[in-house]
Design an enzyme around this catalytic site. Structure first.
Site, PDB file in Angstrom:
ATOM      1  N   TRP A  74      44.643  45.791  27.527  1.00 21.45           N
ATOM      2  CA  TRP A  74      43.387  45.378  28.179  1.00 21.45           C
ATOM      3  C   TRP A  74      43.476  45.967  29.579  1.00 21.45           C
ATOM      4  O   TRP A  74      44.287  45.531  30.403  1.00 21.45           O
ATOM      5  CB  TRP A  74      43.311  43.855  28.216  1.00 21.45           C
ATOM      6  CG  TRP A  74      42.012  43.283  28.663  1.00 21.45           C
ATOM      7  CD1 TRP A  74      40.892  43.094  27.913  1.00 21.45           C
ATOM      8  CD2 TRP A  74      41.687  42.770  29.961  1.00 21.45           C
ATOM      9  NE1 TRP A  74      39.905  42.503  28.660  1.00 21.45           N
ATOM     10  CE2 TRP A  74      40.359  42.302  29.918  1.00 21.45           C
ATOM     11  CE3 TRP A  74      42.387  42.678  31.169  1.00 21.45           C
ATOM     12  CZ2 TRP A  74      39.721  41.740  31.024  1.00 21.45           C
ATOM     13  CZ3 TRP A  74      41.761  42.121  32.269  1.00 21.45           C
ATOM     14  CH2 TRP A  74      40.442  41.659  32.184  1.00 21.45           C
ATOM     15  N   ASN A 100      53.276  43.873  29.229  1.00 19.90           N
ATOM     16  CA  ASN A 100      52.131  43.009  29.580  1.00 19.90           C
ATOM     17  C   ASN A 100      52.337  42.543  31.011  1.00 19.90           C
ATOM     18  O   ASN A 100      53.463  42.261  31.409  1.00 19.90           O
ATOM     19  CB  ASN A 100      52.107  41.748  28.707  1.00 19.90           C
ATOM     20  CG  ASN A 100      51.512  42.010  27.351  1.00 19.90           C
ATOM     21  OD1 ASN A 100      51.171  43.135  27.028  1.00 19.90           O
ATOM     22  ND2 ASN A 100      51.400  40.965  26.551  1.00 19.90           N
ATOM     23  N   GLY A 101      51.235  42.398  31.746  1.00 19.45           N
ATOM     24  CA  GLY A 101      51.353  41.910  33.127  1.00 19.45           C
ATOM     25  C   GLY A 101      50.947  42.990  34.111  1.00 19.45           C
ATOM     26  O   GLY A 101      50.343  44.005  33.727  1.00 19.45           O
ATOM     27  N   GLU A 482      29.591  22.873  29.347  1.00 14.37           N
ATOM     28  CA  GLU A 482      30.360  23.496  28.267  1.00 14.37           C
ATOM     29  C   GLU A 482      29.429  24.166  27.244  1.00 14.37           C
ATOM     30  O   GLU A 482      29.713  25.268  26.768  1.00 14.37           O
ATOM     31  CB  GLU A 482      31.276  22.439  27.623  1.00 14.37           C
ATOM     32  CG  GLU A 482      32.088  22.899  26.438  1.00 14.37           C
ATOM     33  CD  GLU A 482      32.989  24.107  26.681  1.00 14.37           C
ATOM     34  OE1 GLU A 482      33.176  24.511  27.838  1.00 14.37           O
ATOM     35  OE2 GLU A 482      33.465  24.677  25.686  1.00 14.37           O
ATOM     36  N   LYS A 486      29.405  28.211  26.313  1.00 10.45           N
ATOM     37  CA  LYS A 486      29.530  28.722  24.938  1.00 10.45           C
ATOM     38  C   LYS A 486      28.423  29.741  24.678  1.00 10.45           C
ATOM     39  O   LYS A 486      28.663  30.789  24.121  1.00 10.45           O
ATOM     40  CB  LYS A 486      29.425  27.598  23.892  1.00 10.45           C
ATOM     41  CG  LYS A 486      30.603  26.676  23.779  1.00 10.45           C
ATOM     42  CD  LYS A 486      31.839  27.268  23.130  1.00 10.45           C
ATOM     43  CE  LYS A 486      32.796  27.885  24.116  1.00 10.45           C
ATOM     44  NZ  LYS A 486      33.683  27.086  24.854  1.00 10.45           N
ATOM     45  N   LYS A 601      41.442  36.140  25.339  1.00 14.07           N
ATOM     46  CA  LYS A 601      41.785  34.765  24.965  1.00 14.07           C
ATOM     47  C   LYS A 601      42.700  34.127  25.995  1.00 14.07           C
ATOM     48  O   LYS A 601      42.543  32.974  26.334  1.00 14.07           O
ATOM     49  CB  LYS A 601      42.459  34.759  23.586  1.00 14.07           C
ATOM     50  CG  LYS A 601      42.795  33.357  23.068  1.00 14.07           C
ATOM     51  CD  LYS A 601      41.549  32.535  22.836  1.00 14.07           C
ATOM     52  CE  LYS A 601      41.821  31.133  22.380  1.00 14.07           C
ATOM     53  NZ  LYS A 601      40.625  30.274  22.505  1.00 14.07           N
TER      54      LYS A 601
HETATM   55  C1  AGP Z   1      36.221  29.277  26.851  1.00 15.49           C
HETATM   56  O1  AGP Z   1      35.551  29.447  25.680  1.00 15.49           O
HETATM   57  C2  AGP Z   1      36.979  30.414  27.349  1.00 15.49           C
HETATM   58  N1  AGP Z   1      37.673  31.136  26.393  1.00 15.49           N
HETATM   59  C3  AGP Z   1      37.710  30.192  28.671  1.00 15.49           C
HETATM   60  O2  AGP Z   1      36.843  29.607  29.562  1.00 15.49           O
HETATM   61  C4  AGP Z   1      39.059  29.411  28.630  1.00 15.49           C
HETATM   62  O3  AGP Z   1      38.841  28.058  28.377  1.00 15.49           O
HETATM   63  C5  AGP Z   1      39.768  29.625  29.974  1.00 15.49           C
HETATM   64  O4  AGP Z   1      40.046  30.990  30.135  1.00 15.49           O
HETATM   65  C6  AGP Z   1      41.044  28.817  30.099  1.00 15.49           C
HETATM   66  O5  AGP Z   1      41.992  29.195  29.150  1.00 15.49           O
HETATM   67  P1  AGP Z   1      43.271  28.310  28.899  1.00 15.49           P
HETATM   68  O6  AGP Z   1      42.815  26.987  28.373  1.00 15.49           O
HETATM   69  O7  AGP Z   1      44.083  29.075  27.906  1.00 15.49           O
HETATM   70  O8  AGP Z   1      43.958  28.147  30.219  1.00 15.49           O
END
Ligand code: AGP
Length: 606
Positions: A74, A100-101, A482, A486, A601
């Site tokens: 990414w 990664n990082g 929320e 979404k 994610k």
């Molecule tokens: C929500 O649908 C997102 N994917 C995003 O806001 C997510 O909740 C946020 O990046 C936090 O992630 P985490 O819970 O893994 O820390």
């Protein structure tokens, strides 16, 4: 964000690595690659775009080798391209690395290496790593030492895998980026995320920051940064392999929406029991401590932060303790008032969110007690916090968080009841009532999930919209936030969430004929007020969809009735139709709901 897979054993590494990369696709990426040791030399295959491009463009079936490393990138430093894709090799092609990082001092290291005669083929920060290894290896002729000297030079975050024809196995190291090692029978696996290798093993080792691992097919060895051998504990993951499959659903997101009743049952199992005190054995928190605390901070990002907002209501109403919710990326700059009378709760599904981890470190350095609420065993946040409460939602693969959200909310409400019992802030009958309702949540969610036709029809009407508003008061506003997140993240429709009473202070100017406004009412005490706000937008031409568990008859609105429940718990039920609405709108638009554009994610950069 970037994903890592490694394999060493007797099988062909290539299919296992591809399989692992496919399992990691959900993290979000823009290029992918593999390096294999084959007949004493390193073969690298990498491409821009999807994992399938590596096989399509490289005649991969003929690729042999039982040792390999693989990566999905990414882009951070340098555009998405084949040159910038990992693995990267040193100039002599002796070492291949996936990383990664972010190496924060990479420019400095690059200049240093250039002066020593090294050249660079990519724009990445990563390429300094194999070349530095090579530089030190020339000097000491000992890989472990060369690797350690390299790591000592790096500033920033990393999970690194290195292969070379010089040695049989895979060397690994980590600093603030996740890395797990899966133990097999005469074969071992390495990954940035458990689901990548869950179909091969359930036995895992977790590397700690600053440690090095050397993995062969028969052995897994660990060293500290003084290169002394250390022993890391093996953990068994209870996640079922099928939990990481689509299981007949079109998308992970839909599957995870339907898994919510089960996720909540798992979250509450053994913790919230009727006619008995709540049980959070991992939290060594007693009455003396709770009576002493002046405030609670809940810190998280995105959906997890929205779960925190619901948690605030529960802690304030049930325990009578002032609770502040902050976005993790802002927390440090807001100069939070933290001391040993502050309890700080950090929520993170992945347990790897860089901002949340940084906020936790700040709280710890100011002597606050810290609790991590996470879904991933052994994740970074769980190793930093004083106490850990797992949500037990099972692997969440879709980028849009659904079952993690409801299990986070259930966890924090369970904890609030637990604190209330210890503090004696609530009447016993009240406590039993709320516990009964909490345990009844799965059947209420089932009712919503059994009746989705109405939502599917509403989704058809909203599909071509470019704007939408979500409004509510109190916890209904938290649900609106929320629901709105979404919608925007998977359908790319611009949407805003507002406290219902706030609309008339500006945003109402945006309401035009046929603008969709989604109202949420789950508390009869504030029902009339929210209804008035909906009327205000209705008279200005808005179309209203109302998610409600209060008896309302109004022919001017499309009303989606949901089961009645205590307003503290209502977000767990009311969010379900909003998740479905976003899902079906995105599907109608033909979008990839599991992997929305620009998102990852787990967000491992600040
Ligand atoms: C929500 O649908 C997102 N994917 C995003 O806001 C997510 O909740 C946020 O990046 C936090 O992630 P985490 O819970 O893994 O820390």
């Amino acid at each position: 964000m970037c994903g890592i897979v490694g394999y060493i054993g007797n099988k062909k590494a290539n299919p296992i690595l591809i399989d692992g990369l496919l399992a990691l696709e959900y993290r979000g990426y823009d290029s992918a690659g593999i390096a294999l040791i084959d007949n004493g030399k390193i073969n690298v295959f990498k491409e821009k775009g999807r994992v399938k491009n590596i096989s399509l463009n490289n005649n991969m079936d003929t690729a042999t080798g039982n040792v390999g490393i693989a990566h999905t990138r990414w882009a951070t430093h340098g555009k998405p391209s084949q040159e910038n894709a990992h693995p990267h090799m040193d100039n002599s092609k002796m070492f291949a690395v996936v990383h990664n990082g972010i190496i924060e001092n990479y420019s400095e290291l690059r200049e240093f290496l250039k002066k020593k005669g090294y050249h660079f083929d990519s724009e990445t920060d990563t390429e300094v790593i194999p070349n530095l290894i090579h530089y030190y290896y020339q000097d000491c002729n000992n890989f472990l030492e060369a690797f350690n000297r390299t790591l000592n030079d790096l500033k920033g975050s990393y999970a690194i895998l290195v292969i070379s024809p010089l040695f049989e196995g895979v060397y690994v190291a980590k600093m603030a980026s996740p890395l797990v090692i899966g133990e097999g029978n005469n074969e071992n696996f390495i990954a940035s995320d458990i689901p990548a290798i869950l179909s091969y093993t359930k036995e895992f080792y977790f590397l700690n920051d600053g440690e090095i691992g050397y993995i062969t097919k028969q052995e897994i060895k660990f060293y500290n940064n003084k290169l002394e051998k250390i022993v890391n504990e093996k953990k068994v993951i209870e996640w079922d392999k099928n939990a990481a499959d689509k299981d007949g659903f079109d998308d992970y997101m839909l599957k995870e929406i339907y898994e919510q009743p089960r996720a909540i049952k798992e979250t509450l199992a053994g913790r919230v029991v009727l006619n008995n005190s709540c049980n959070f054995p991992d939290l060594e928190i007693d009455k003396n401590y709770l009576e002493k605390i002046k405030r609670v901070y809940i810190v998280a990002c995105g959906t997890a932060m929205h779960a925190g907002l619901v948690g605030k209501k529960a802690i304030e109403q049930l325990c009578n303790i002032t609770t502040i919710v902050d976005v993790a990326s802002e927390f440090r700059y807001n100069k939070p008032i933290i001391d040993d009378e502050t309890l700080c709760i950090f929520i993170s599904q992945s347990g790897e969110t860089a901002d949340t981890i940084a906020a936790l470190k700040l709280a710890k350095s100011n002597n606050a007690k810290t609790i991590a609420i996470s879904n991933v065993l052994g994740s970074s946040i769980t190793r930093e916090a004083d106490y850990v409460v797992y949500t037990h939602a099972g692997p969440e693969i879709a980028v849009a968080s659904t079952k993690a959200y409801v299990s986070q909310v259930a966890t924090i409400i369970g904890m609030a009841i637990y604190f209330a019992e210890i503090l004696d802030t609530l009447d016993k009958k009240e406590i039993e009532k709320i516990k009964t309702e909490l345990l009844d949540l799965p059947s209420k969610i089932d009712k919503v999930l059994d009746n989705t036709k109405e939502i599917i029809d509403i989704a058809k009407n909203i599909t071509n919209e470019t704007n939408a508003f979500y409004i509510g008061r109190g916890n209904d506003y938290n649900i609106a936030l929320e629901g709105s997140l979404k919608l925007k993240e998977i359908s790319y429709i611009h949407s805003e969430a507002y406290p219902a009473g706030e609309l008339k202070h500006g945003p109402i100017a945006l309401i035009e004929n046929d603008t969709y406004v989604i109202g949420i009412i789950t508390n009869s005490d504030i029902c009339e007020k929210t209804l008035s706000n909906l009327e205000e937008v209705k008279t200005r031409g808005a179309k209203i969809v109302l998610i409600s568990n209060v008896d309302i008859v109004n022919e001017d609105m499309i009303i989606v009735n949901i089961p009645q429940i205590n307003s503290i718990l209502a977000p767990i039920v009311a969010i379900i139709p909003l998740q479905l609405l976003a899902y079906y709108i995105a599907k109608n638009k033909g979008l990839d709901v599991d992997k929305p554009r620009n998102l990852a994610k787990s967000v491992t950069v600040e």
